[in-house]
Design a protein around this motif. Structure first.
Motif: not given
Length: 191
Positions: A42-46
Motif C-alpha cells: 500500500r505504501e509503495a503504491a503511493n
C-alpha cells in the motif's frame, strides 16, 4: 531485467524489491513478515504514484522533503485537510529501503534518502477500557458470524497483550492445556 538489475526506473526498482522479498527463504532475516509486506505494498503504491516516472538516479533528498511536506498538506476526497505525517514517514522509510536494494543491484552508489529528517508526530496513547471491550463483544454476539469471531479475536489480543495479526494466525494446535503457544507476528522464528 538484465543480469538481475531492474530496468525502467523507480517503479521497476520497487517491483524488483518486492520480487526479491518474495524470493527470500522464510529463514532469511532480511525477509519481512507477510503482514508487513501487505502494508508495504500500500505504501509503495503511493511512492510509485509520486516517483514512478523517475529514474532511480533522479531521486533526491529534497524530493523526500517535498513528499513529507505534501503529506502534511494532504486532503481527503472532499478537499478537507487530513495530514498524514506518520504514513509519509513510513513511505519515505520504505523508499529508503528500496533504494538500498538499488545500491545492492548496482544502480546507485549512495542512498539519497539517508538521514532524511522525518515529520514530527504526536501519538495519543490510551488504554482500551473493559467497557469498550465488552461493547465490542456484545455487538459481535448480536450480529454473529464473522463479526463475533473478530470481536472474540480482538478480546483475545487485548487480554493476552498480543498483536491482532498474531491472533488471526492462531491455529488449534497452538492451544494447549497450559496456555497458548504464540508465534511472534513480526518474527516467525521467535515464539
Amino acid at each position: 531485467v538484465v543480469e538481475d538489475r531492474p530496468e525502467g526506473g523507480f517503479a521497476s526498482l520497487v517491483q524488483g524489491w518486492f520480487a526479491w522479498q518474495e524470493s527470500l527463504p522464510a529463514s532469511d532475516t532480511r525477509k519481512r513478515a507477510a503482514s508487513t509486506i501487505t502494508e508495504n505494498a500500500r505504501e509503495a503504491a503511493n511512492l510509485v504514484k509520486a516517483w514512478g516516472h523517475f529514474q532511480v538516479s533522479e531521486i533526491t533528498r529534497s524530493m523526500a522533503y517535498e513528499y513529507l511536506d505534501a503529506c502534511l498538506q494532504a486532503t481527503d476526497k472532499n478537499g478537507k485537510l487530513r495530514p498524514r505525517p506518520e504514513k509519509g514517514n513510513k513511505e519515505i522509510s520504505l523508499a529508503r529501503l528500496v533504494l538500498e536494494y538499488g545500491i545492492r543491484k548496482g544502480l546507485l552508489e549512495a542512498n539519497p534518502l539517508d538521514k532524511v529528517t522525518k515529520n514530527k508526530t504526536a501519538k495519543d496513547k490510551r488504554y482500551v477500557t473493559n467497557e469498550e471491550m465488552d461493547l465490542a463483544v456484545e455487538i459481535g454476539r448480536k450480529f454473529g458470524g464473522a463479526r463475533l469471531i473478530v470481536a472474540l479475536a480482538l478480546r483475545t489480543a487485548w487480554l493476552c497483550v498480543r498483536r491482532s495479526v498474531e491472533v488471526r494466525a492462531l491455529q488449534r494446535d497452538a492451544i494447549k492445556d497450559t496456555g497458548i503457544l504464540w508465534q511472534d507476528g513480526k518474527n516467525r522464528r521467535k515464539p
